[in-house]
Design a protein around this motif. Structure first.
Motif, short mmCIF file in Angstrom:
data_model
loop_
_atom_site.label_atom_id
_atom_site.label_comp_id
_atom_site.label_asym_id
_atom_site.label_seq_id
_atom_site.Cartn_x
_atom_site.Cartn_y
_atom_site.Cartn_z
N ALA A 307 -8.99 1.88 -0.04
CA ALA A 307 -7.58 1.73 -0.18
C ALA A 307 -6.93 1.08 -1.50
N GLY A 308 -7.51 0.01 -1.86
CA GLY A 308 -7.06 -0.81 -3.08
C GLY A 308 -7.19 0.02 -4.23
N CYS A 309 -8.27 0.70 -4.44
CA CYS A 309 -8.51 1.35 -5.74
C CYS A 309 -8.10 3.00 -5.70
N ALA A 310 -7.26 3.60 -4.50
CA ALA A 310 -6.77 4.77 -4.28
C ALA A 310 -6.29 5.42 -5.36
N LYS A 311 -5.12 4.76 -5.85
CA LYS A 311 -4.44 5.24 -7.35
C LYS A 311 -5.52 5.54 -8.48
N PRO A 312 -6.05 4.76 -9.14
CA PRO A 312 -7.00 5.06 -10.01
C PRO A 312 -8.12 6.03 -9.77
N LEU A 313 -8.63 6.06 -8.61
CA LEU A 313 -9.58 7.14 -7.92
C LEU A 313 -9.27 8.32 -7.90
N PHE A 433 -6.90 -4.11 -5.05
CA PHE A 433 -5.54 -3.39 -5.24
C PHE A 433 -4.61 -4.18 -6.30
N CYS A 434 -4.84 -5.42 -6.53
CA CYS A 434 -4.30 -6.17 -7.59
C CYS A 434 -4.71 -5.86 -8.87
N ILE A 435 -6.13 -5.59 -8.96
CA ILE A 435 -6.69 -5.20 -10.38
C ILE A 435 -6.08 -3.71 -10.50
N SER A 436 -6.29 -2.85 -9.50
CA SER A 436 -6.06 -1.55 -9.88
C SER A 436 -4.63 -1.22 -10.19
N THR A 437 -3.63 -1.98 -9.78
CA THR A 437 -2.42 -1.76 -9.78
C THR A 437 -1.54 -2.45 -11.14
N PHE A 438 -2.04 -3.91 -11.30
CA PHE A 438 -1.42 -4.40 -12.37
C PHE A 438 -2.19 -4.69 -13.51
N CYS A 439 -3.40 -4.08 -13.85
CA CYS A 439 -4.08 -4.26 -15.05
C CYS A 439 -3.69 -3.16 -16.21
N PRO A 440 -3.17 -3.43 -17.08
CA PRO A 440 -2.34 -2.59 -18.02
C PRO A 440 -3.58 -1.93 -18.99
N ILE A 441 -4.65 -1.07 -17.92
CA ILE A 441 -5.55 -0.39 -19.01
C ILE A 441 -5.71 1.00 -18.40
N GLN A 442 -6.55 1.80 -18.72
CA GLN A 442 -6.78 3.27 -18.37
C GLN A 442 -7.23 3.12 -16.90
N TYR A 443 -6.85 4.40 -16.09
CA TYR A 443 -7.30 4.42 -14.70
C TYR A 443 -8.82 4.09 -14.52
N TYR A 445 -11.03 2.60 -16.27
CA TYR A 445 -11.42 1.21 -16.42
C TYR A 445 -11.06 0.53 -15.08
N ASN A 446 -9.55 0.62 -14.68
CA ASN A 446 -9.31 -0.07 -13.53
C ASN A 446 -10.24 0.25 -12.40
N LEU A 447 -10.47 1.57 -12.29
CA LEU A 447 -11.35 1.71 -11.10
C LEU A 447 -12.83 1.15 -11.26
N ILE A 448 -13.27 1.15 -12.33
CA ILE A 448 -14.78 0.36 -12.67
C ILE A 448 -14.69 -1.14 -12.43
N ILE A 449 -13.76 -1.62 -13.14
CA ILE A 449 -13.44 -3.02 -12.94
C ILE A 449 -13.12 -3.51 -11.41
N GLY A 450 -12.34 -2.68 -10.77
CA GLY A 450 -11.82 -2.98 -9.33
C GLY A 450 -13.23 -2.72 -8.19
N ILE A 451 -14.26 -1.83 -8.69
CA ILE A 451 -15.29 -1.48 -7.87
C ILE A 451 -16.16 -2.78 -8.05
N ILE A 452 -16.58 -3.28 -9.12
CA ILE A 452 -17.17 -4.15 -9.59
C ILE A 452 -16.77 -5.66 -8.88
N ALA A 453 -15.51 -5.77 -9.24
CA ALA A 453 -14.95 -7.10 -9.08
C ALA A 453 -15.22 -7.43 -7.30
N GLY A 454 -14.82 -6.16 -6.68
CA GLY A 454 -14.52 -6.23 -5.02
C GLY A 454 -15.88 -6.42 -4.51
N THR A 455 -17.17 -5.80 -5.18
CA THR A 455 -18.45 -6.15 -4.74
C THR A 455 -18.90 -7.20 -4.71
#
Length: 485
Positions: A307-313, A433-443, A445-455
């Motif tokens: 749910a948190g990384c839905a947009k970049p995914l 969700f915060c990483i995926s929504t507010f980080c001003p980088i490509q989707y 990279y948002n997805l990769i960073i969000g997954i790693i940070a969440g895990t």
């Protein structure tokens, strides 16, 4: 006692191979789905989604709960198996003929003329699937998940190749039909190749009455469950459009990847494992609570992270044209996170032979679901998805009522067992969700960073807070390694 290590070893192996089979198969299907979603349109998926309820209901009649009845019966005979086999073939043929002649009326209902031919072809899966229910049930009863995993993986790869070839050659929605038909054919051929069982020329009415006495209640509860699970596509397809239904089914497919996998693993392993403890309530309750805790520990963070990384995914994998699915996916994740817990509670009733209570619960739960559906439908598809969350939670309360009566593990005890996992999963989902929504980088990279940070956050906090579920998972892995030696 020698029985306990034997059961533990079977359960560990079952979990390993069932998990490997489900995740590898879903992984292949996920890759195929991503490529096909880029080649096909939301309407292509919506057209097939309109037919799901009719195929699913017919499939419930064909199986009639006989698979679960065969698994539960410890002294099953060849006459039992042969009787189920012949019944499945006859029932499948009957429902194919029924759908063949009903096809024009289905097309008129949705105002989509091409559904006539689609219905008549896709319905062939009913007859094909009728040939392998017994073999699959016998392998499940023996907890031979290694072979079923192999069959499922080969089937997914082969049928995926068929679907992709047709999609690349501009077959449109027929590529999805080809994928499903070829999947059914490959699966039957492989089960007949790996299974030693063959039907005998015998049909026993005694076996039919005994198995159907148990399975009939599962049939009606299965019909209720199947109808309810597919009523959302039916209403979305009727009230809105095939494209809107395509967006909904895409969101549900994304959410189902972790949810259905874990549910299938838990159902496939917990049912035969708990069946061996059906006469020992103390051990049954202990094993049951362990299944609940581990299931929640695995599935809740997966769903909250999704749910948190839905947009970049969604945008990274299938493109901007599927953007409407993002919000639907986020909402559906909160509904489907509870599915494995529902499955374990229902399995307990089957283990205890209380298919009558199983049916009663299904009727009550579906009434609750229809209530939330009727209330939310006038406000749009997003509201319908939110109503599904409330429906799932209310149904969990109902599901756990008899669990509490039978082995004294009711709603509040189960929620207590899962409470820390729920809080940690929500915290992790918020971080992603915060990483995926507010980080001003490509989707991507948002997805990769969000997954790693969440895990890292989830596992790190679980270790710091000494979650017993993490220790139990580590023990399962060690037991698996010992079992392989």
């Amino acid at each position: 006692m020698p029985e306990e290590p034997s059961l533990k070893q079977k359960t560990v192996k079952g979990v390993f191979w069932n998990a490997l089979g489900n995740f590898s198969v879903k992984g292949v299907q996920f890759v195929v789905m991503i490529v096909m979603a880029r080649l096909l349109t939301p309407k292509d998926y919506g057209l097939l989604g309109m037919l799901t309820i009719f195929i699913a209901i017919s499939g419930s009649f064909v199986s009639s709960g006989f698979g679960s009845a065969l698994i539960r019966k410890q002294d099953r005979t060849n006459a039992d198996c042969s009787t189920v086999f012949y019944f499945n073939i006859v029932a499948a043929t009957f429902f194919y003929i029924l759908l063949f002649f009903a096809a024009p009326y289905i097309a008129d209902f949705y105002n989509e003329p091409q559904l006539t031919d689609l219905t008549r072809v896709i319905s062939l899966t009913l007859i094909i699937n009728g040939f392998n229910l017994v073999q699959e049930s016998l392998m499940t009863a023996k907890m031979n998940f290694k072979t079923t995993a192999k069959i499922s993986l080969i089937t997914a790869i082969a049928s995926g190749a068929v679907g992709l070839t047709m999609a690349f050659n501009d077959f449109g929605c027929w590529a999805l039909v080809g994928q499903q038909i070829s999947s059914a054919i490959f699966r039957v051929l492989l089960f007949w190749y790996y299974s030693k069982w063959r039907p005998a020329f015998v049909y026993s009415w005694k076996s039919f009455r005994e198995l159907f006495g148990f399975g009939s209640k599962l049939l009606f509860s299965g019909l209720l469950d199947t109808t309810y699970n597919n009523i959302y596509p039916l209403i979305v397809g009727k009230l809105y459009s095939a494209a809107t239904l395509g967006f909904y089914t895409r969101a549900e497919n994304f959410a189902a990847l972790p949810s259905s996998n874990v549910t299938n693993i838990i159902q496939g392993v917990s049912y035969p494992a708990l069946c061996t403890l059906q006469n020992d309530d103390a051990r049954l309750a202990t094993t049951y609570r362990k299944f609940i805790r581990i299931s929640a520990f695995v599935i809740f963070p997966m769903m909250m992270g999704l749910a948190g990384c839905a947009k970049p995914l969604v945008i990274t994998l299938v493109g901007e044209k599927w953007s409407f699915s993002i919000l639907l996916l986020q909402i559906i994740c909160f509904r489907m996170m509870w599915y494995p817990i529902h499955a374990i509670n229902l399995n307990l009733l089957l283990v205890k032979g209380r298919s009558d209570l199983f049916l009663r619960l299904e009727i009550i739960k579906k009434c609750i679901g229809v209530f939330f559906l009727v209330v939310s439908a006038p406000f749009g598809i997003e509201a319908m998805c939110v109503g599904g969350i409330f429906s799932s939670i209310f149904c969990l309360v109902v599901n756990t009522y008899y669990t509490g009566k039978i082995i004294h593990v009711g709603f509040f005890r189960q929620m207590g067992d899962m409470s820390k996992t729920i809080i940690l999963s929500l915290a992790m989902g918020t971080l992603v969700f915060c990483i995926s929504t507010f980080c001003p980088i490509q989707y991507l990279y948002n997805l990769i960073i969000g997954i790693i940070a969440g895990t890292l956050f989830y596992i790190g906090m679980a270790r710091m807070l000494r979650f017993p579920e993490l220790k139990e998972l580590i023990e399962l892995r060690k037991n698996k390694e010992k079992a392989n030696k």
